[in-house]
Design a protein around this motif. Structure first.
Motif, mmCIF file in Angstrom:
data_model
loop_
_atom_site.group_PDB
_atom_site.id
_atom_site.type_symbol
_atom_site.label_atom_id
_atom_site.label_comp_id
_atom_site.label_asym_id
_atom_site.label_seq_id
_atom_site.Cartn_x
_atom_site.Cartn_y
_atom_site.Cartn_z
ATOM 1 N N TRP A 1 1.542 -18.357 21.483
ATOM 2 C CA TRP A 1 2.340 -19.479 20.993
ATOM 3 C C TRP A 1 1.629 -20.167 19.826
ATOM 4 C CZ3 TRP A 1 1.379 -24.801 20.946
ATOM 5 C CH2 TRP A 1 2.461 -25.585 20.564
ATOM 6 N N LEU A 2 0.332 -20.374 19.944
ATOM 7 C CA LEU A 2 -0.428 -21.013 18.868
ATOM 8 C C LEU A 2 -0.447 -20.155 17.607
ATOM 9 C CD1 LEU A 2 -3.431 -22.538 20.853
ATOM 10 C CD2 LEU A 2 -1.597 -23.788 19.689
ATOM 11 N N ALA A 3 -0.585 -18.841 17.777
ATOM 12 C CA ALA A 3 -0.577 -17.939 16.621
ATOM 13 C C ALA A 3 0.784 -17.949 15.941
ATOM 14 C CB ALA A 3 -0.940 -16.520 17.053
ATOM 15 N N GLU A 4 1.845 -17.945 16.732
ATOM 16 C CA GLU A 4 3.191 -17.996 16.164
ATOM 17 C C GLU A 4 3.421 -19.308 15.424
ATOM 18 O OE1 GLU A 4 7.725 -17.717 17.818
ATOM 19 O OE2 GLU A 4 6.210 -16.444 18.749
ATOM 20 N N ARG A 5 2.959 -20.383 16.004
ATOM 21 C CA ARG A 5 3.087 -21.700 15.364
ATOM 22 C C ARG A 5 2.295 -21.745 14.053
ATOM 23 N NH1 ARG A 5 1.033 -27.370 17.756
ATOM 24 N NH2 ARG A 5 1.923 -28.661 16.153
ATOM 25 N N ALA A 6 1.108 -21.155 14.058
ATOM 26 C CA ALA A 6 0.295 -21.108 12.837
ATOM 27 C C ALA A 6 1.003 -20.292 11.757
ATOM 28 C CB ALA A 6 -1.078 -20.511 13.139
ATOM 29 N N GLY A 7 1.655 -19.201 12.144
ATOM 30 C CA GLY A 7 2.403 -18.390 11.189
ATOM 31 C C GLY A 7 3.561 -19.159 10.583
ATOM 32 N N ARG A 8 4.269 -19.924 11.411
ATOM 33 C CA ARG A 8 5.374 -20.748 10.911
ATOM 34 C C ARG A 8 4.859 -21.810 9.945
ATOM 35 N NH1 ARG A 8 10.209 -20.517 13.097
ATOM 36 N NH2 ARG A 8 10.659 -22.706 12.706
ATOM 37 N N SER A 9 3.741 -22.417 10.285
ATOM 38 C CA SER A 9 3.160 -23.449 9.414
ATOM 39 C C SER A 9 2.730 -22.858 8.080
ATOM 40 C CB SER A 9 1.962 -24.107 10.092
ATOM 41 O OG SER A 9 2.365 -24.809 11.228
ATOM 42 N N GLN A 10 2.114 -21.691 8.116
ATOM 43 C CA GLN A 10 1.692 -21.028 6.888
ATOM 44 C C GLN A 10 2.897 -20.711 6.010
ATOM 45 O OE1 GLN A 10 -1.278 -20.535 5.571
ATOM 46 N NE2 GLN A 10 -0.416 -19.502 3.787
ATOM 47 N N ALA A 11 3.962 -20.203 6.620
ATOM 48 C CA ALA A 11 5.168 -19.879 5.861
ATOM 49 C C ALA A 11 5.775 -21.139 5.247
ATOM 50 C CB ALA A 11 6.188 -19.184 6.753
ATOM 51 N N ALA A 12 5.812 -22.221 5.999
ATOM 52 C CA ALA A 12 6.351 -23.479 5.467
ATOM 53 C C ALA A 12 5.536 -23.952 4.273
ATOM 54 C CB ALA A 12 6.375 -24.546 6.565
ATOM 55 N N HIS A 13 4.233 -23.787 4.363
ATOM 56 C CA HIS A 13 3.342 -24.169 3.269
ATOM 57 C C HIS A 13 3.618 -23.300 2.034
ATOM 58 C CE1 HIS A 13 -0.243 -25.779 1.372
ATOM 59 N NE2 HIS A 13 -0.694 -24.554 1.169
ATOM 60 N N GLU A 14 3.765 -21.999 2.230
ATOM 61 C CA GLU A 14 4.055 -21.086 1.123
ATOM 62 C C GLU A 14 5.392 -21.429 0.472
ATOM 63 O OE1 GLU A 14 3.976 -17.211 2.875
ATOM 64 O OE2 GLU A 14 1.813 -17.278 3.222
ATOM 65 N N ILE A 15 6.398 -21.712 1.292
ATOM 66 C CA ILE A 15 7.723 -22.060 0.780
ATOM 67 C C ILE A 15 7.636 -23.298 -0.093
ATOM 68 C CG2 ILE A 15 10.000 -22.935 1.463
ATOM 69 C CD1 ILE A 15 9.696 -21.034 3.959
ATOM 70 N N LYS A 16 6.907 -24.277 0.375
ATOM 71 C CA LYS A 16 6.764 -25.521 -0.386
ATOM 72 C C LYS A 16 6.095 -25.255 -1.735
ATOM 73 C CE LYS A 16 4.724 -30.115 -0.131
ATOM 74 N NZ LYS A 16 3.885 -31.010 0.656
ATOM 75 N N LEU A 17 4.993 -24.525 -1.721
ATOM 76 C CA LEU A 17 4.259 -24.261 -2.960
ATOM 77 C C LEU A 17 5.060 -23.412 -3.944
ATOM 78 C CD1 LEU A 17 0.648 -23.684 -1.593
ATOM 79 C CD2 LEU A 17 1.573 -25.724 -2.701
#
Length: 124
Positions: free
Chosen positions: A8-24
């Motif tokens: 669950w933590l790894a999946e959450r980290a992946g979602r956070s990373q993707a959100a960060h990439e989308i923003k940038l």
């Protein structure tokens, strides 16, 4: 139990990373080529990759529902699949747009097997 929490933590980290990439990428901080160069080693982890891909898929679906596409700007396959599904849902509601329909057809022809095109409303 601990394995489920780690996943669950790894999946959450992946979602956070993707959100960060989308923003940038959205604000033009870096290009899709620069983003591809910075691919995270953690994407080899299935749970992380699943979360990362799901967040991109959701962004694509959301953009299709809003009547826009950033496919060429993002260059992400998960985004494109989400966008295709979002546009497919909009087409079922009767939505038509000349520019977006052309992009829809281009992406379907690029990413979907030719024998499935009729189910997406694309003629062979």
């Amino acid at each position: 139990m601990i394995a489920a929490i780690r996943e669950w933590l790894a999946e959450r980290a992946g979602r956070s990373q993707a959100a960060h990439e989308i923003k940038l990428l959205s604000i033009g901080y870096f290009t899709k080529e620069q983003a591809a160069e910075q691919q995270n080693e953690r994407l080899k982890d299935k749970a992380y990759d699943r979360g990362h891909g799901q967040r991109w898929y959701e962004e694509g679906h959301r953009d299709a529902q809003a009547g826009r596409t950033l496919s060429s700007k993002f260059g992400n396959t998960d985004y494109d699949f989400g966008w295709i599904e979002g546009m497919r849902a909009r087409h079922k509601q009767g939505f038509r747009h000349e520019t977006l329909d052309a992009e829809y057809e281009r992406l379907v022809r690029l990413l979907i097997s030719a024998d499935l095109w009729p189910s997406f409303g694309i003629r062979t």
